[in-house]
Design an enzyme around this catalytic site. Structure first.
Site, PDB file in Angstrom:
ATOM      1  N   TRP A 111       0.821  -1.205   0.000  1.00 51.67           N
ATOM      2  CA  TRP A 111       0.000   0.000   0.000  1.00 51.67           C
ATOM      3  C   TRP A 111       0.855   1.254   0.000  1.00 51.67           C
ATOM      4  CZ3 TRP A 111      -3.233  -1.610   4.808  1.00 51.67           C
ATOM      5  CH2 TRP A 111      -4.167  -2.579   4.461  1.00 51.67           C
ATOM      6  N   VAL A 114       2.153   2.419   3.538  1.00 51.25           N
ATOM      7  CA  VAL A 114       3.010   1.519   4.317  1.00 51.25           C
ATOM      8  C   VAL A 114       4.221   1.096   3.489  1.00 51.25           C
ATOM      9  CG1 VAL A 114       3.125  -0.619   5.651  1.00 51.25           C
ATOM     10  CG2 VAL A 114       0.995   0.696   5.615  1.00 51.25           C
ATOM     11  N   CYS A 115       4.004   0.155   2.583  1.00 54.64           N
ATOM     12  CA  CYS A 115       5.132  -0.465   1.872  1.00 54.64           C
ATOM     13  C   CYS A 115       5.772   0.433   0.832  1.00 54.64           C
ATOM     14  CB  CYS A 115       4.672  -1.781   1.244  1.00 54.64           C
ATOM     15  SG  CYS A 115       4.185  -3.012   2.482  1.00 54.64           S
ATOM     16  N   LEU A 116       5.095   1.502   0.427  1.00 58.23           N
ATOM     17  CA  LEU A 116       5.744   2.493  -0.435  1.00 58.23           C
ATOM     18  C   LEU A 116       6.352   3.607   0.398  1.00 58.23           C
ATOM     19  CD1 LEU A 116       6.478   3.636  -3.200  1.00 58.23           C
ATOM     20  CD2 LEU A 116       4.237   4.765  -3.244  1.00 58.23           C
ATOM     21  N   PRO A 119       9.971   2.837   2.532  1.00 61.35           N
ATOM     22  CA  PRO A 119      11.251   2.848   1.813  1.00 61.35           C
ATOM     23  C   PRO A 119      11.531   4.167   1.103  1.00 61.35           C
ATOM     24  CG  PRO A 119       9.663   1.483   0.666  1.00 61.35           C
ATOM     25  CD  PRO A 119       9.070   1.796   1.996  1.00 61.35           C
TER      26      PRO A 119
END
Length: 211
Positions: A111, A114-116, A119
Site C-alpha cells: 500500500w 506503508v510499503c511504499l 522505503p
C-alpha cells in the site's frame, strides 16, 4: 542528454516495484484494481523498453504471488521476498540499489501508506532522489493514499504518473529504437492517447502497430 539532466532518462535511475501482490491489490480502496494493475504494468513495461534496472519485491510470497501481469514482464526475476514492512530495512534491497550505481530511484507500491512510504522516506534520508508513481500505487483508502503522498512529497519525493514516466523516458520521437514500442504500449493498455492513435491510424488507413 547531459548527465546532469534534471529529467528522468533511461540511464540515470532504477525502478523498484514494491509488493504488487494479490492480497494488497484486493484491499486497495484508493483506486480501482484495474487502474492499479494497468498503471503498474505501464510503469514496469516502460522500464523494460528502456532497459532500466528494475527490482520486484514481495512480502510473504508463499501466501500471495506477485501479480501475474507484473511477473510476466520479467519472468526470470525472483522478487526479493521479505517479512518486514520497510523494504529498505532489507540489506538485499539496499545492496541491489547500490550495485546499480544510480542515485535516482523511481518507486511504486502497495500500500502507498506503508510499503511504499517507508522505503521512500528511508531512501530519501539515505541521500537518494526519489520519484513516486502515484497511479501505479494504491492505499487502503483515498485518504490513506493522499496523506502518504503528501508526506512523501513533504520529505522531498517527486510525484509522477505512469504515462508521464513513459513520456519522459521517450522524450523525443527521433529515438526510433523505442518509439514503436512506446506507441504500441500506449495502444495496448487502452490509454486515452492510445485510443487517439488508433483513430489516427484508422483515418490514415494504417495497420495497428505502425507509425
Amino acid at each position: 542528454m547531459s548527465k546532469d539532466d534534471t529529467l528522468l532518462t533511461p540511464d540515470n535511475h532504477a525502478l523498484i516495484m514494491i509488493d504488487h501482490q494479490y492480497l494488497q491489490l484486493l484491499s486497495v480502496r484508493s483506486h480501482t484494481v484495474e487502474e492499479v494493475v494497468s498503471n503498474a504494468v505501464i510503469t514496469a513495461r516502460t522500464a523494460k523498453i528502456f532497459d532500466v534496472p528494475t527490482l520486484f519485491t514481495t512480502a510473504f510470497a508463499e501466501r500471495q504471488e506477485l501479480i501475474k501481469e507484473i511477473q510476466v514482464i520479467d519472468p526470470e526475476q525472483v522478487p526479493i521476498d521479505r517479512t518486514g514492512l520497510n523494504s529498505w530495512d532489507d540489506q538485499r534491497v539496499v545492496d541491489w540499489v547500490e550495485a546499480t550505481g544510480k542515485k535516482k530511484l523511481v518507486m511504486a507500491g502497495l500500500w502507498t501508506e506503508v510499503c511504499l512510504a517507508m522505503p521512500v522516506l528511508s531512501s530519501l534520508a539515505a541521500g537518494y532522489e526519489v520519484y513516486i508513481v502515484t497511479d501505479a500505487s494504491g492505499g487502503s483508502s483515498p485518504e490513506a493514499h493522499e496523506r502518504a503522498v503528501q508526506r512523501m512529497i513533504q520529505a522531498g519525493a517527486r510525484p509522477i504518473t505512469s504515462l508521464a514516466y513513459l513520456s519522459e523516458l521517450q522524450r523525443d520521437w527521433k529515438y526510433e529504437s523505442t518509439a514503436t514500442d512506446v506507441v504500441n504500449l500506449a495502444v495496448e493498455m487502452g490509454t486515452a492517447s492510445g485510443h487517439g492513435l488508433r483513430w489516427v491510424w484508422q483515418l490514415q488507413g494504417l495497420k495497428e502497430g505502425t507509425r
